[in-house]
Design an enzyme around this catalytic site. Structure first.
Site, PDB file in Angstrom:
ATOM      1  N   GLY A  74      28.076  47.628  26.450  1.00 55.87           N
ATOM      2  CA  GLY A  74      29.181  47.858  25.525  1.00 55.87           C
ATOM      3  C   GLY A  74      28.957  49.228  24.918  1.00 55.87           C
ATOM      4  O   GLY A  74      28.645  50.170  25.633  1.00 55.87           O
ATOM      5  N   GLU A  75      29.055  49.320  23.638  1.00 52.42           N
ATOM      6  CA  GLU A  75      28.812  50.585  22.944  1.00 52.42           C
ATOM      7  C   GLU A  75      27.683  50.341  21.953  1.00 52.42           C
ATOM      8  O   GLU A  75      27.848  49.597  20.987  1.00 52.42           O
ATOM      9  CB  GLU A  75      30.103  51.027  22.243  1.00 52.42           C
ATOM     10  CG  GLU A  75      29.990  52.319  21.496  1.00 52.42           C
ATOM     11  CD  GLU A  75      29.562  53.489  22.368  1.00 52.42           C
ATOM     12  OE1 GLU A  75      29.996  53.589  23.515  1.00 52.42           O
ATOM     13  OE2 GLU A  75      28.734  54.291  21.882  1.00 52.42           O
ATOM     14  N   SER A  76      26.545  50.969  22.216  1.00 49.97           N
ATOM     15  CA  SER A  76      25.347  50.631  21.449  1.00 49.97           C
ATOM     16  C   SER A  76      25.494  50.914  19.951  1.00 49.97           C
ATOM     17  O   SER A  76      25.041  50.135  19.114  1.00 49.97           O
ATOM     18  CB  SER A  76      24.130  51.372  22.013  1.00 49.97           C
ATOM     19  OG  SER A  76      24.369  52.760  22.092  1.00 49.97           O
TER      20      SER A  76
ATOM     21  N   CYS B 272      22.333  47.983  29.846  1.00 49.04           N
ATOM     22  CA  CYS B 272      23.060  49.198  29.459  1.00 49.04           C
ATOM     23  C   CYS B 272      22.976  49.434  27.947  1.00 49.04           C
ATOM     24  O   CYS B 272      21.918  49.812  27.462  1.00 49.04           O
ATOM     25  CB  CYS B 272      24.489  49.106  29.982  1.00 49.04           C
ATOM     26  SG  CYS B 272      25.245  50.710  30.171  1.00 49.04           S
TER      27      CYS B 272
ATOM     28  N   ARG C 101      21.229  58.505  26.665  1.00 50.63           N
ATOM     29  CA  ARG C 101      22.555  57.872  26.725  1.00 50.63           C
ATOM     30  C   ARG C 101      23.493  58.704  27.591  1.00 50.63           C
ATOM     31  O   ARG C 101      23.345  59.922  27.693  1.00 50.63           O
ATOM     32  CB  ARG C 101      23.162  57.761  25.332  1.00 50.63           C
ATOM     33  CG  ARG C 101      22.479  56.756  24.461  1.00 50.63           C
ATOM     34  CD  ARG C 101      23.144  56.716  23.100  1.00 50.63           C
ATOM     35  NE  ARG C 101      24.480  56.165  23.148  1.00 50.63           N
ATOM     36  CZ  ARG C 101      25.375  56.279  22.165  1.00 50.63           C
ATOM     37  NH1 ARG C 101      25.068  56.948  21.081  1.00 50.63           N
ATOM     38  NH2 ARG C 101      26.569  55.729  22.266  1.00 50.63           N
TER      39      ARG C 101
ATOM     40  N   ILE D 277      28.140  52.086  34.249  1.00 47.94           N
ATOM     41  CA  ILE D 277      29.315  52.417  33.428  1.00 47.94           C
ATOM     42  C   ILE D 277      28.839  53.230  32.224  1.00 47.94           C
ATOM     43  O   ILE D 277      28.217  52.690  31.312  1.00 47.94           O
ATOM     44  CB  ILE D 277      30.042  51.141  32.946  1.00 47.94           C
ATOM     45  CG1 ILE D 277      30.430  50.268  34.135  1.00 47.94           C
ATOM     46  CG2 ILE D 277      31.276  51.522  32.116  1.00 47.94           C
ATOM     47  CD1 ILE D 277      30.946  48.895  33.752  1.00 47.94           C
ATOM     48  N   ARG D 278      29.113  54.524  32.266  1.00 51.97           N
ATOM     49  CA  ARG D 278      28.630  55.422  31.192  1.00 51.97           C
ATOM     50  C   ARG D 278      27.204  55.049  30.789  1.00 51.97           C
ATOM     51  O   ARG D 278      26.884  54.813  29.621  1.00 51.97           O
ATOM     52  CB  ARG D 278      29.568  55.373  29.989  1.00 51.97           C
ATOM     53  CG  ARG D 278      30.915  56.054  30.289  1.00 51.97           C
ATOM     54  CD  ARG D 278      31.930  55.921  29.166  1.00 51.97           C
ATOM     55  NE  ARG D 278      31.400  56.338  27.877  1.00 51.97           N
ATOM     56  CZ  ARG D 278      31.194  57.592  27.485  1.00 51.97           C
ATOM     57  NH1 ARG D 278      31.469  58.578  28.317  1.00 51.97           N
ATOM     58  NH2 ARG D 278      30.738  57.881  26.301  1.00 51.97           N
TER      59      ARG D 278
ATOM     60  N   HIS E  34      24.895  47.066  35.344  1.00 54.03           N
ATOM     61  CA  HIS E  34      25.506  45.790  34.917  1.00 54.03           C
ATOM     62  C   HIS E  34      25.444  44.737  36.030  1.00 54.03           C
ATOM     63  O   HIS E  34      26.438  44.550  36.744  1.00 54.03           O
ATOM     64  CB  HIS E  34      26.974  46.026  34.556  1.00 54.03           C
ATOM     65  CG  HIS E  34      27.194  46.756  33.288  1.00 54.03           C
ATOM     66  ND1 HIS E  34      27.467  46.130  32.099  1.00 54.03           N
ATOM     67  CD2 HIS E  34      27.189  48.077  33.020  1.00 54.03           C
ATOM     68  CE1 HIS E  34      27.630  47.029  31.140  1.00 54.03           C
ATOM     69  NE2 HIS E  34      27.464  48.218  31.672  1.00 54.03           N
TER      70      HIS E  34
ATOM     71  N   GLU F  41      25.745  41.677  35.735  1.00 55.69           N
ATOM     72  CA  GLU F  41      26.690  40.585  35.426  1.00 55.69           C
ATOM     73  C   GLU F  41      28.083  40.857  35.974  1.00 55.69           C
ATOM     74  O   GLU F  41      28.927  39.967  35.985  1.00 55.69           O
ATOM     75  CB  GLU F  41      26.731  40.334  33.909  1.00 55.69           C
ATOM     76  CG  GLU F  41      27.549  41.308  33.087  1.00 55.69           C
ATOM     77  CD  GLU F  41      26.879  42.671  32.874  1.00 55.69           C
ATOM     78  OE1 GLU F  41      25.780  42.907  33.422  1.00 55.69           O
ATOM     79  OE2 GLU F  41      27.476  43.504  32.159  1.00 55.69           O
TER      80      GLU F  41
HETATM   81  N1  GLN Z   1      27.543  54.506  26.834  1.00 57.10           N
HETATM   82  C1  GLN Z   1      27.239  53.289  26.146  1.00 57.10           C
HETATM   83  C2  GLN Z   1      26.308  53.547  24.965  1.00 57.10           C
HETATM   84  O1  GLN Z   1      25.830  54.618  24.811  1.00 57.10           O
HETATM   85  C3  GLN Z   1      26.609  52.273  27.060  1.00 57.10           C
HETATM   86  C4  GLN Z   1      27.571  51.909  28.153  1.00 57.10           C
HETATM   87  C5  GLN Z   1      27.450  50.503  28.654  1.00 57.10           C
HETATM   88  O2  GLN Z   1      26.855  49.643  28.014  1.00 57.10           O
HETATM   89  N2  GLN Z   1      28.093  50.230  29.765  1.00 57.10           N
HETATM   90  O3  GLN Z   1      26.067  52.671  24.199  1.00 57.10           O
END
Ligand code: GLN
Length: 190
Positions: A46-48, A78, A105, A132-133, A168, A170
């Protein structure tokens, strides 16, 4: 039973994966959910920064950190890996900081923000790895076992009861990395 942190990000997919493996899971949405009896926790992607803020706002941050320090098995994917890292490159502070790795990151740049790859994970060959990013592991202490390297970048690791992947699993049909985490739980000694 596995607790899946369910504040933001790809938590449903982890719960689906566990269901397919016949393992019960519980969504962790608030502090009182941490009182449930579970054997391990998954921190999803997700977004940390968003997840960390919610953990603080909900009063879940310190109790979770304490559980991990005591050795509760945890699997971070991630953003979950970023949350566990002791250090985040170019950032002044870590989050939970319970694993002896430094992560970078958004490590693959904008052009390659998201991509699918295949790589070996421990003794498993040709595992599907959606990024993913994603971060990667920039530095790891000697007590950290690197489990996967993709194009020269360290993307999965284990330290005792802690497992992290930059990708990921999952989001794939392959249950083997979740099974690896369940084996960590089954074989733990403390
Ligand atoms: N870019 C996100 C972060 O810095 C991590 C991306 C992800 O969990 N798929 O938190």
């Amino acid at each position: 039973m596995i607790g899946v942190l369910a504040l933001q990000g790809a938590f449903i997919e982890h719960m689906d994966m566990l269901r397919r493996l016949g393992v019960a899971s519980v969504a962790l949405r608030q502090k009182s959910d941490l009182d449930r009896a579970f054997d391990g926790i998954i921190l999803p992607g997700g977004e940390s920064t968003a997840i960390a803020k919610l953990l603080h706002d909900l009063g879940m941050f310190l109790p979770l950190q304490e559980r991990f320090r005591q050795g509760l098995p945890v699997f971070g994917t991630c953003a979950g890996m970023i949350l566990l890292a002791r250090q985040i490159e170019n950032e002044p502070a870590a989050h939970l900081g319970t694993m002896d790795i430094c992560v970078t990151r958004n490590a693959y740049g904008r052009q390659l923000g998201s991509f699918a790859s295949y790589g070996d994970f421990a003794d498993k060959k040709n595992i599907q790895m959606p990024f993913i990013r994603a971060p990667f592991i920039k530095q790891a202490d000697e007590n950290v076992e690197i489990l996967a390297v993709v194009e020269g970048n360290r993307v999965a690791a284990r330290q005792g009861n802690k497992l992290v992947t930059a990708f990921h699993p999952e989001l794939t049909e392959d249950t083997s990395i979740h099974e690896y985490f369940l084996n960590i739980i089954a074989s733990q000694t403390n």
